[in-house]
Design an enzyme around this catalytic site. Structure first.
Site, PDB file in Angstrom:
ATOM      1  N   GLU A 254       0.939  -1.208  -0.136  1.00 54.29           N
ATOM      2  CA  GLU A 254      -0.022   0.032  -0.021  1.00 54.29           C
ATOM      3  C   GLU A 254       0.890   1.340  -0.079  1.00 54.29           C
ATOM      4  O   GLU A 254       1.770   1.402   1.052  1.00 54.29           O
ATOM      5  CB  GLU A 254      -1.022   0.149   1.106  1.00 54.29           C
ATOM      6  CG  GLU A 254      -1.836  -1.400   1.109  1.00 54.29           C
ATOM      7  CD  GLU A 254      -3.022  -1.309   2.271  1.00 54.29           C
ATOM      8  OE1 GLU A 254      -2.602  -0.561   3.286  1.00 54.29           O
ATOM      9  OE2 GLU A 254      -3.847  -1.866   2.002  1.00 54.29           O
ATOM     10  N   GLU A 467      -5.975  -5.196   0.002  1.00 55.54           N
ATOM     11  CA  GLU A 467      -6.128  -5.810   1.478  1.00 55.54           C
ATOM     12  C   GLU A 467      -7.562  -5.411   1.750  1.00 55.54           C
ATOM     13  O   GLU A 467      -8.307  -4.706   0.870  1.00 55.54           O
ATOM     14  CB  GLU A 467      -4.994  -5.305   2.529  1.00 55.54           C
ATOM     15  CG  GLU A 467      -3.794  -5.848   2.110  1.00 55.54           C
ATOM     16  CD  GLU A 467      -2.734  -5.629   3.349  1.00 55.54           C
ATOM     17  OE1 GLU A 467      -3.074  -5.598   4.234  1.00 55.54           O
ATOM     18  OE2 GLU A 467      -1.535  -5.594   2.941  1.00 55.54           O
TER      19      GLU A 467
HETATM   20  P1  NAD Z   1       8.756   4.982   4.162  1.00 60.37           P
HETATM   21  O1  NAD Z   1       8.753   4.247   2.837  1.00 60.37           O
HETATM   22  O2  NAD Z   1       9.749   5.941   4.343  1.00 60.37           O
HETATM   23  O3  NAD Z   1       8.841   4.123   5.572  1.00 60.37           O
HETATM   24  C1  NAD Z   1       7.658   3.172   5.628  1.00 60.37           C
HETATM   25  C2  NAD Z   1       8.525   1.945   6.445  1.00 60.37           C
HETATM   26  O4  NAD Z   1       9.521   1.310   5.773  1.00 60.37           O
HETATM   27  C3  NAD Z   1       9.178   2.527   7.881  1.00 60.37           C
HETATM   28  O5  NAD Z   1       9.008   1.581   8.792  1.00 60.37           O
HETATM   29  C4  NAD Z   1      10.705   2.261   7.193  1.00 60.37           C
HETATM   30  O6  NAD Z   1      11.760   2.236   8.157  1.00 60.37           O
HETATM   31  C5  NAD Z   1      10.563   1.168   6.346  1.00 60.37           C
HETATM   32  N1  NAD Z   1      11.572   1.073   5.325  1.00 60.37           N
HETATM   33  C6  NAD Z   1      12.374   2.388   4.643  1.00 60.37           C
HETATM   34  N2  NAD Z   1      13.173   1.699   3.690  1.00 60.37           N
HETATM   35  C7  NAD Z   1      13.188   0.272   3.699  1.00 60.37           C
HETATM   36  C8  NAD Z   1      14.018  -0.830   3.075  1.00 60.37           C
HETATM   37  N3  NAD Z   1      14.779  -0.515   1.942  1.00 60.37           N
HETATM   38  N4  NAD Z   1      13.512  -1.853   3.366  1.00 60.37           N
HETATM   39  C9  NAD Z   1      12.863  -2.047   4.416  1.00 60.37           C
HETATM   40  N5  NAD Z   1      12.017  -1.438   5.112  1.00 60.37           N
HETATM   41  C10 NAD Z   1      12.307  -0.110   4.904  1.00 60.37           C
HETATM   42  O7  NAD Z   1       7.081   5.797   4.397  1.00 60.37           O
HETATM   43  P2  NAD Z   1       6.893   6.667   5.455  1.00 60.37           P
HETATM   44  O8  NAD Z   1       7.617   8.072   5.203  1.00 60.37           O
HETATM   45  O9  NAD Z   1       7.013   6.262   6.577  1.00 60.37           O
HETATM   46  O10 NAD Z   1       5.157   6.764   5.138  1.00 60.37           O
HETATM   47  C11 NAD Z   1       4.798   7.782   4.279  1.00 60.37           C
HETATM   48  C12 NAD Z   1       4.391   7.279   2.783  1.00 60.37           C
HETATM   49  O11 NAD Z   1       3.554   6.100   3.088  1.00 60.37           O
HETATM   50  C13 NAD Z   1       3.575   8.159   2.116  1.00 60.37           C
HETATM   51  O12 NAD Z   1       4.149   7.994   0.669  1.00 60.37           O
HETATM   52  C14 NAD Z   1       2.112   7.572   1.980  1.00 60.37           C
HETATM   53  O13 NAD Z   1       1.468   7.933   0.884  1.00 60.37           O
HETATM   54  C15 NAD Z   1       2.510   6.025   2.137  1.00 60.37           C
HETATM   55  N6  NAD Z   1       1.368   5.476   2.840  1.00 60.37           N
HETATM   56  C16 NAD Z   1       0.426   4.515   2.098  1.00 60.37           C
HETATM   57  C17 NAD Z   1      -0.861   4.095   2.533  1.00 60.37           C
HETATM   58  C18 NAD Z   1      -1.631   3.491   1.583  1.00 60.37           C
HETATM   59  O14 NAD Z   1      -2.518   2.595   2.285  1.00 60.37           O
HETATM   60  N7  NAD Z   1      -1.716   3.251   0.328  1.00 60.37           N
HETATM   61  C19 NAD Z   1      -1.056   4.375   3.846  1.00 60.37           C
HETATM   62  C20 NAD Z   1      -0.310   5.081   4.801  1.00 60.37           C
HETATM   63  C21 NAD Z   1       0.890   5.837   4.036  1.00 60.37           C
END
Ligand code: NAD
Length: 486
Positions: A254, A467
């Site tokens: 997501e 989901e």
């Molecule tokens: P992010 O991708 O920076 O981080 C999300 C998670 O991934 C964190 O726990 C981070 O530590 C982990 N992570 C980062 N790099 C990784 C890697 N290489 N391998 C494994 N894990 C890794 O996202 P964020 O800044 O925490 O959240 C904001 C983003 O989430 C926005 O783009 C938003 O649109 C998206 N989002 C989407 C939904 C949806 O349902 N589609 C819902 C909420 C947020």
């Protein structure tokens, strides 16, 4: 000063890590806690404990008892409601009214919905003619995948974590979760609730840390993790896809959004302005479903822009613990830098600033936090980066349109495809436009109204898979088709 330590939860025990990092309050930049960062061998231990748990008491539970335990987890969340709310508010800076109305109740609801659904979830069966006067009976059975790796973001930490953990457990899996480094508290608090609810050790593990070269990557690359469910940025999804390729794990993603709202002149004006003020500014615009592109029929464009400006200017960016506050800070200094860089870019790209566009100033400790002004722009080209890229802040761009066809083309002109909303009192038009949206979910005359049994996910850069309801149960289980010659 004593600062508490948020620990990992491995094999039913709270343990420290190989290092520590600070957990900040985004409202004033103060340190709330230190967080124990899990090393690679600890992630391995958590995965091994989760593997062992699959063949222990958890693996032997019938569906009814498993469902009963999920209800007990929901009871536990409700019993500690205030603790969860306080932890979520401190970690995210979101208004307490939002955490109490949305995040924490939804966490409990996630467990209840999937506890009930798994008990009634049927599976397909077919009687097949074999051409020799005989037949065969095919039926599918559901098995857990095994150990599921759950990686979640910071914007709705407990809500999104439980959205994945609940169906994974309902299907009999065990999970190792890696919450966002920005918001670690409620995942560890949930571990306490799991213990109290009688969830056997190893079934739910928590490893804290970051992404690349840390707990996130260790989890995705672990060969005994059988699937990854991830919510976060699209580019992180791409990195995870690469990391899981050698072990061919199924993924449920997501990801980000650049969602459109399409407003027709025949809409209920006041309800639409109220609905869109929520769609743009809720959670300081840090919901993947937020509308950052608003298209308004030209006849009402000027009045609509003015009405949304007034809504933005009437928001109350108070202290998160103040019941009257309805706009929190952004999550971090880094994220504020990103959002402000888009505010500056919008000016360079030729936008007209309607309101906002800068940091929020208070003259108190909130000036050390990460607040920005709610912001509205007009006048950008559809090709502008500010119209094409996800900003993830309290900001939208409003553009006029003259025909349905033009509105659909502009709304669909994006590499993302998570959600859209249509605002009209013409029901046929509502259906007609909704069916043309290239997204996973379209709302008509509403936004963020969720029935947890419905499919949820996105197209394009917004994700892989769905989901929700049976879609979650199908992702979190392996279906084994059994064919019996009769
Ligand atoms: P992010 O991708 O920076 O981080 C999300 C998670 O991934 C964190 O726990 C981070 O530590 C982990 N992570 C980062 N790099 C990784 C890697 N290489 N391998 C494994 N894990 C890794 O996202 P964020 O800044 O925490 O959240 C904001 C983003 O989430 C926005 O783009 C938003 O649109 C998206 N989002 C989407 C939904 C949806 O349902 N589609 C819902 C909420 C947020």
């Amino acid at each position: 000063m004593f600062v508490k330590l948020i620990q990992n939860y491995i094999d039913g025990r709270f343990v420290s890590g190989v290092g520590e990092f600070a957990d900040l309050n985004p409202a004033d930049g103060t340190t709330i806690a230190q967080v124990a960062e899990a090393g690679q061998s600890q992630v391995h231990e958590a995965v091994q404990a989760a593997r062992r748990a699959l063949s222990g008491e958890w693996g032997r539970l019938g569906i009814r008892e498993r469902a009963a335990r999920l209800h007990r987890i929901a009871d536990g969340i409700e019993k500690r409601f205030d603790c969860f709310v306080q932890a979520e508010v401190a970690d995210t800076g979101k208004p307490i009214s939002l955490a109490s109305k949305l995040d924490v109740p939804r966490a409990a609801a996630n467990f209840r919905v999937f506890a009930d659904l798994i008990q009634t979830a049927g599976l397909e069966s077919f009687q097949t003619e074999t051409g020799d006067g005989r037949s065969a009976l095919n039926y599918a059975m559901r098995k857990p995948l095994g150990v599921v790796g759950v990686i979640t973001p910071w914007n709705l930490p407990l809500l999104l974590l439980t959205w994945k953990v609940a169906p994974a457990l309902a299907c009999g899996n065990t999970v190792v979760v890696k919450p966002s480094e920005e918001t670690p508290a409620t995942a560890t608090l949930l571990a306490e609730t799991m213990q109290e609810a009688g969830i056997p050790r190893g079934v739910y593990g928590v490893v804290h840390g970051f992404g690349p070269g840390s707990a996130g990557e260790f989890l995705t690359r672990h060969p005994d993790v059988k699937a990854i469910t991830f919510t976060g940025e699209s580019k992180t999804g791409a990195a995870i896809m690469k990391a899981v390729a050698p072990t061919v794990k199924p993924v449920s993603f997501e990801l980000g959004g650049k969602n459109a709202a399409v407003v027709f002149a025949d809409c209920n004006f006041d309800e639409t302005v109220k609905g869109l003020a929520e769609a743009v500014f809720l959670n300081t615009g840090q919901v993947c479903l937020c509308a950052e592109r608003v298209y308004v029929e030209r006849r009402i464009f000027a009045t609509f822009v003015d009405a949304l400006k007034q809504k933005a200017e009437s928001l109350n960016p108070g202290w998160p613990t103040d019941e009257k506050s309805n706009l929190g800070p952004l999550i971090s200094a880094r994220h504020r830098q990103k959002v402000l860089s888009y505010y500056r870019l919008a000016q360079k790209e030729g936008a007209t600033l309607i309101t906002g566009g800068d940091v929020q100033k208070f003259g108190d400790h909130r000036d050390h936090g990460f607040y920005v002004q709610p912001t509205v722009y007009t006048g950008l080209a559809e090709t502008a980066r500010c119209v094409q890229e996800e900003i993830f802040g309290p900001v939208c761009h409003i553009a006029p349109f003259d025909s349905e066809q033009e509105a659909v083309a502009m709304a669909n002109d994006t590499r993302y495809g998570l959600a859209a909303s249509i605002w009209t009192s013409d029901l046929q038009r509502g259906h007609r436009i909704a069916q043309q949206m290239n997204v996973g979910i379209t709302w008509v005359n509403c936004w963020f109204l969720r029935d947890l049994r419905t499919p949820f996910g996105g197209v394009g850069l917004s994700g892989v898979g769905r989901e929700g309801g049976m879609h979650s149960l199908n992702f979190y289980s392996e279906l084994n088709n059994i064919c019996i010659r009769l």
